[in-house]
Design an enzyme around this catalytic site. Structure first.
Site, PDB file in Angstrom:
ATOM      1  N   MET A 192      -8.792   8.746  -0.572  1.00 25.73           N
ATOM      2  CA  MET A 192      -9.689   9.133   0.522  1.00 25.73           C
ATOM      3  C   MET A 192     -10.159  10.564   0.326  1.00 25.73           C
ATOM      4  SD  MET A 192      -7.432   7.732   3.689  1.00 25.73           S
ATOM      5  CE  MET A 192      -6.673   6.107   3.664  1.00 25.73           C
TER       6      MET A 192
ATOM      7  N   HIS B  90      -8.185   1.666  -4.568  1.00 21.01           N
ATOM      8  CA  HIS B  90      -9.196   1.481  -3.522  1.00 21.01           C
ATOM      9  C   HIS B  90      -9.824   2.835  -3.203  1.00 21.01           C
ATOM     10  CE1 HIS B  90      -9.794   0.382   1.060  1.00 21.01           C
ATOM     11  NE2 HIS B  90     -10.945   0.578   0.437  1.00 21.01           N
TER      12      HIS B  90
ATOM     13  N   ASP C 178      -7.274  -5.999   3.639  1.00 17.90           N
ATOM     14  CA  ASP C 178      -6.622  -4.690   3.743  1.00 17.90           C
ATOM     15  C   ASP C 178      -6.674  -4.161   5.174  1.00 17.90           C
ATOM     16  OD1 ASP C 178      -5.535  -2.237   3.190  1.00 17.90           O
ATOM     17  OD2 ASP C 178      -7.234  -1.519   1.987  1.00 17.90           O
TER      18      ASP C 178
ATOM     19  N   SER D 268       0.843  -1.200   0.000  1.00 20.40           N
ATOM     20  CA  SER D 268       0.000   0.000   0.000  1.00 20.40           C
ATOM     21  C   SER D 268       0.875   1.247   0.000  1.00 20.40           C
ATOM     22  CB  SER D 268      -0.916   0.005   1.224  1.00 20.40           C
ATOM     23  OG  SER D 268      -1.653   1.203   1.222  1.00 20.40           O
TER      24      SER D 268
ATOM     25  N   ASP E 273      -4.661   3.981  -2.226  1.00 23.59           N
ATOM     26  CA  ASP E 273      -5.817   4.386  -1.414  1.00 23.59           C
ATOM     27  C   ASP E 273      -6.217   5.818  -1.698  1.00 23.59           C
ATOM     28  OD1 ASP E 273      -6.218   2.065   0.335  1.00 23.59           O
ATOM     29  OD2 ASP E 273      -4.184   2.499   1.019  1.00 23.59           O
TER      30      ASP E 273
ATOM     31  N   MET F 281     -12.053   5.216  -1.256  1.00 24.43           N
ATOM     32  CA  MET F 281     -12.794   5.457  -0.015  1.00 24.43           C
ATOM     33  C   MET F 281     -13.431   6.831  -0.141  1.00 24.43           C
ATOM     34  SD  MET F 281      -9.926   3.801   2.463  1.00 24.43           S
ATOM     35  CE  MET F 281      -8.720   3.830   1.133  1.00 24.43           C
TER      36      MET F 281
ATOM     37  N   HIS G 297      -1.143  -1.115  -4.401  1.00 24.03           N
ATOM     38  CA  HIS G 297      -2.424  -0.769  -3.788  1.00 24.03           C
ATOM     39  C   HIS G 297      -2.445   0.739  -3.525  1.00 24.03           C
ATOM     40  CE1 HIS G 297      -6.121  -1.582  -1.544  1.00 24.03           C
ATOM     41  NE2 HIS G 297      -5.697  -0.695  -0.658  1.00 24.03           N
TER      42      HIS G 297
ATOM     43  N   MET H 171     -12.130  -5.109   4.584  1.00 20.57           N
ATOM     44  CA  MET H 171     -11.366  -4.217   5.450  1.00 20.57           C
ATOM     45  C   MET H 171     -11.172  -4.910   6.799  1.00 20.57           C
ATOM     46  SD  MET H 171     -10.527  -1.569   3.726  1.00 20.57           S
ATOM     47  CE  MET H 171      -9.611  -0.928   5.134  1.00 20.57           C
TER      48      MET H 171
HETATM   49  C1  DX5 Z   1      -6.646   1.971   5.128  1.00 17.71           C
HETATM   50  C2  DX5 Z   1      -6.146   1.638   3.760  1.00 17.71           C
HETATM   51  C3  DX5 Z   1      -5.075   0.622   3.743  1.00 17.71           C
HETATM   52  C4  DX5 Z   1      -3.823   0.989   4.477  1.00 17.71           C
HETATM   53  C5  DX5 Z   1      -3.246  -0.267   5.057  1.00 17.71           C
HETATM   54  O1  DX5 Z   1      -7.785   2.727   5.039  1.00 17.71           O
HETATM   55  O2  DX5 Z   1      -7.217   1.142   2.959  1.00 17.71           O
HETATM   56  O3  DX5 Z   1      -4.766   0.195   2.414  1.00 17.71           O
HETATM   57  O4  DX5 Z   1      -2.864   1.615   3.664  1.00 17.71           O
HETATM   58  O5  DX5 Z   1      -2.194   0.051   5.871  1.00 17.71           O
HETATM   59  P1  DX5 Z   1      -1.569  -0.949   6.923  1.00 17.71           P
HETATM   60  O6  DX5 Z   1      -1.073  -2.154   6.164  1.00 17.71           O
HETATM   61  O7  DX5 Z   1      -0.478  -0.138   7.544  1.00 17.71           O
HETATM   62  O8  DX5 Z   1      -2.663  -1.329   7.909  1.00 17.71           O
HETATM   63 ZN    ZN Z   2      -6.706   0.205   0.970  1.00 18.45          ZN
END
Ligand code: DX5
Ligand code: ZN
Length: 216
Positions: A37, A66, A175, A8, A35, A68, A33, A137
């Site tokens: 947000m 991903h 994740d 990630s 993210d 969010m 990956h 999640m």
């Molecule tokens: C959290 C993200 C994850 C995050 C995971 O909202 O969707 O992808 O980066 O990070 P770790 O592996 O540190 O929990």
């Molecule tokens: Zn993620």
């Protein structure tokens, strides 16, 4: 099929993003990956189109995006344009999930659906055959570095059962809070893709850590 590892990028060093992308390119990792947000669906803002465009320029592996964010439908075409290969939306953000999944597939991306820790597997019963990836999640979305929610193992087993019974080909991706210990248990429960942020990027040797996860 051997499981996949998806580091990630949220946990990468943004001041040295190209270096960290090359590290992933030259490692045993399978996917990047990414993210996204929006500060509305989750209580944090990460990065958006310009940063993903820069990642795409250097990345030699699948971009697993991903989302969010609320209203992901608005941006499906944009994410295709900047190079997403897998596009995952949250069940909790999609009142017309079937339509959203079809729209992602119409753009020739793999369609992923993410479930928050409190959302039961059963909500996917009527769309599971349309989905390419289910992202469970294992922390509440919004931040890296949180600790793994143990209830996830049970959900992986339930999801695996739903996938087998329905004849779906969906991959199970996990994740949040993934490390060597949680990763090994997730794989024996039936996971196909492990996302790992802090465990990879905060380790002394990220390339070796990826290899360790790949060899679990
Ligand atoms: C959290 C993200 C994850 C995050 C995971 O909202 O969707 O992808 O980066 O990070 P770790 O592996 O540190 O929990
Ligand atoms: Zn993620």
């Amino acid at each position: 099929m051997k499981h996949k590892i998806a580091p990630s990028i949220l946990a990468a060093d943004f001041g040295n993003l190209q270096r960290d992308i090359e590290m992933v390119n030259n490692s045993n990792a399978d996917w990047f990956h990414i993210d996204v947000m929006d500060g509305v669906f989750v209580p944090n803002i990460s990065y958006g189109m310009p940063v993903i465009t820069a990642i795409k320029k250097h990345a030699k592996k699948t971009l697993d995006v991903h989302l969010m964010i609320v209203n992901p439908d608005k941006f499906i075409k944009n994410f295709k344009k900047i190079g997403a290969d897998v596009l995952t939306v949250h069940y909790e953000a999609c009142p017309h999930l079937h339509r959203t999944i079809q729209a992602i597939k119409d753009e020739e991306m793999l369609a992923g659906v993410a479930l928050n820790p409190h959302t039961p597997i059963s909500v996917l019963e009527d769309v599971i055959r349309d989905i390419d990836v289910v992202l469970l999640m294992s922390v509440n979305p919004g931040f890296g570095g949180q600790s793994f929610i143990e209830n996830t193992y049970k959900k992986v087993i339930q999801l695996k059962d739903l996938i087998e019974k329905s004849g779906s080909k969906a991959l199970i991706e996990i994740d949040g809070g993934v490390n060597d210990k949680t990763g090994a248990k997730l794989l024996s429960a039936g996971a196909d893709v492990l996302v790992a942020g802090s465990y990879v990027f905060k380790s002394d040797d990220p390339t070796k850590t990826i290899e360790l996860l790949k060899n679990l």
